[in-house]
Design an enzyme around this catalytic site. Structure first.
Site, PDB file in Angstrom:
ATOM      1  N   GLY A  78      38.764  36.935  45.453  1.00 33.77           N
ATOM      2  CA  GLY A  78      38.061  36.829  46.634  1.00 33.77           C
ATOM      3  C   GLY A  78      36.976  37.977  46.101  1.00 33.77           C
ATOM      4  O   GLY A  78      36.231  38.429  45.932  1.00 33.77           O
ATOM      5  N   GLY A  79      36.026  37.713  47.206  1.00 27.03           N
ATOM      6  CA  GLY A  79      34.571  38.102  47.411  1.00 27.03           C
ATOM      7  C   GLY A  79      33.662  37.299  46.597  1.00 27.03           C
ATOM      8  O   GLY A  79      33.604  35.962  46.879  1.00 27.03           O
ATOM      9  N   ARG A  80      32.144  37.513  46.912  1.00 26.40           N
ATOM     10  CA  ARG A  80      31.198  36.919  46.079  1.00 26.40           C
ATOM     11  C   ARG A  80      30.925  37.296  45.081  1.00 26.40           C
ATOM     12  O   ARG A  80      31.693  37.950  44.151  1.00 26.40           O
ATOM     13  CB  ARG A  80      29.723  36.949  47.552  1.00 26.40           C
ATOM     14  CG  ARG A  80      30.075  36.723  48.607  1.00 26.40           C
ATOM     15  CD  ARG A  80      29.773  36.860  49.497  1.00 26.40           C
ATOM     16  NE  ARG A  80      28.110  35.979  50.009  1.00 26.40           N
ATOM     17  CZ  ARG A  80      28.606  35.404  51.765  1.00 26.40           C
ATOM     18  NH1 ARG A  80      28.463  36.491  52.152  1.00 26.40           N
ATOM     19  NH2 ARG A  80      27.439  35.044  51.274  1.00 26.40           N
ATOM     20  N   ALA A 149      33.238  48.495  44.829  1.00 25.46           N
ATOM     21  CA  ALA A 149      33.608  47.371  44.746  1.00 25.46           C
ATOM     22  C   ALA A 149      35.764  46.795  45.099  1.00 25.46           C
ATOM     23  O   ALA A 149      35.958  47.262  44.231  1.00 25.46           O
ATOM     24  CB  ALA A 149      32.890  46.378  44.750  1.00 25.46           C
ATOM     25  N   ILE A 150      35.428  45.823  46.024  1.00 24.90           N
ATOM     26  CA  ILE A 150      36.986  45.767  45.532  1.00 24.90           C
ATOM     27  C   ILE A 150      37.237  44.296  45.714  1.00 24.90           C
ATOM     28  O   ILE A 150      36.512  43.533  46.485  1.00 24.90           O
ATOM     29  CB  ILE A 150      37.381  46.781  47.127  1.00 24.90           C
ATOM     30  CG1 ILE A 150      37.424  48.193  47.351  1.00 24.90           C
ATOM     31  CG2 ILE A 150      38.781  46.056  47.331  1.00 24.90           C
ATOM     32  CD1 ILE A 150      38.839  48.244  46.287  1.00 24.90           C
ATOM     33  N   GLY A 162      41.194  44.138  41.465  1.00 22.89           N
ATOM     34  CA  GLY A 162      41.241  45.893  41.880  1.00 22.89           C
ATOM     35  C   GLY A 162      39.806  46.160  42.639  1.00 22.89           C
ATOM     36  O   GLY A 162      39.344  45.603  43.551  1.00 22.89           O
ATOM     37  N   SER A 164      35.971  48.361  41.601  1.00 25.91           N
ATOM     38  CA  SER A 164      35.164  49.098  40.382  1.00 25.91           C
ATOM     39  C   SER A 164      34.033  50.134  41.121  1.00 25.91           C
ATOM     40  O   SER A 164      34.000  50.265  42.546  1.00 25.91           O
ATOM     41  CB  SER A 164      34.084  48.392  39.882  1.00 25.91           C
ATOM     42  OG  SER A 164      33.181  47.296  40.989  1.00 25.91           O
ATOM     43  N   CYS A 180      27.522  41.946  46.489  1.00 29.64           N
ATOM     44  CA  CYS A 180      29.242  41.003  47.479  1.00 29.64           C
ATOM     45  C   CYS A 180      28.275  40.359  48.807  1.00 29.64           C
ATOM     46  O   CYS A 180      29.236  40.361  49.816  1.00 29.64           O
ATOM     47  CB  CYS A 180      29.766  42.600  47.876  1.00 29.64           C
ATOM     48  SG  CYS A 180      30.098  43.437  46.618  1.00 29.64           S
TER      49      CYS A 180
END
Length: 225
Positions: A78-80, A149-150, A162, A164, A180
């Site tokens: 997930g995420g950008r 970041a997650i 996971g 960073s 993000c």
């Protein structure tokens, strides 16, 4: 915490020295997740570093890839867009939520809490920010800045990817993306804040706070009304 949590063996704790190519790590992580889901391997906490790379999450907006000076790789999480590179500790978690509580929101919350607790052991005050997933702190100019970041994925209730955390990376490398998808907030690192710059010290803080993270995964009381 449930009786099941006490019966689980400890995850394998793996620290890989040097720089691990992103595609290689992704393949190894996905193979381990399949084995955990099949009951053939135990869970894994894997700490490593990557060569410089931009990774694209499932919500990545091409407009946020400003200067693709490094390889750009779809991540499946997930995420950008985010950046990985030398000096950044990446932690991949392959954990079985079938045994730890099938609650992805709880997992992300617990993961943030683990990193925050580890940073606290290094006398760095980090926090969650409402509406912004990740790990935040105040930079030298007094601004809210992202230090970690997650990004996670869950398949068959087994986690992949996971966190960073910026220990001592080249922060200018983040300039190739909108990290993000948050253009109004800078990124920072432990080193930039005058804290530790070696991985071993940060890894030790993670190890000391691991058990607390695992104990919170079932999120006792979170679903009570």
């Amino acid at each position: 915490m449930t009786e099941t949590d006490f019966a689980l063996p400890a995850p394998e704790w793996r620290v890989t020295p040097g720089l691990t190519p992103y595609a290689e790590a992704l393949a190894a992580m996905e193979a381990r997740a399949a084995a955990v889901a099949a009951g053939e391997e135990r869970e894994l906490v894997w700490l490593l570093e990557h060569p410089p790379v931009y990774t694209a999450g499932t919500s990545a907006d091409p407009a946020e890839l400003v200067d693709p000076r490094f390889p750009v790789v779809p991540a499946g999480r997930g995420g950008r867009y985010t950046y990985h590179g030398p000096g950044q500790r990446v932690g991949y978690l392959v954990l079985d939520l079938n045994a730890r509580g099938r609650d992805v929101r709880c997992f992300v919350h617990a993961l943030e809490g683990w990193v925050i607790a580890a940073l606290a052991r290094l006398d760095l005050a980090a926090f969650r920010a409402p509406g912004r997933v990740g790990i935040w702190t105040m930079d030298a100019a007094g601004r809210e800045a992202k230090i970690g970041a997650i990004g996670v994925r869950v398949r068959r209730w087994v986690t992949l990817h996971g966190f960073s955390v910026n220990v001592a990376p080249d922060l200018s490398h983040f300039g190739g993306i909108v990290p993000c998808g948050l253009p109004d907030f800078p990124v920072t690192s432990l080193s930039a804040l005058g804290n530790v710059s070696d991985m071993a010290t940060f890894d030790a803080a993670l190890a000391l706070t691991l058990s607390g993270f695992l104990q919170t995964l079932s999120c006792p009381g979170q679903n009570e009304t």
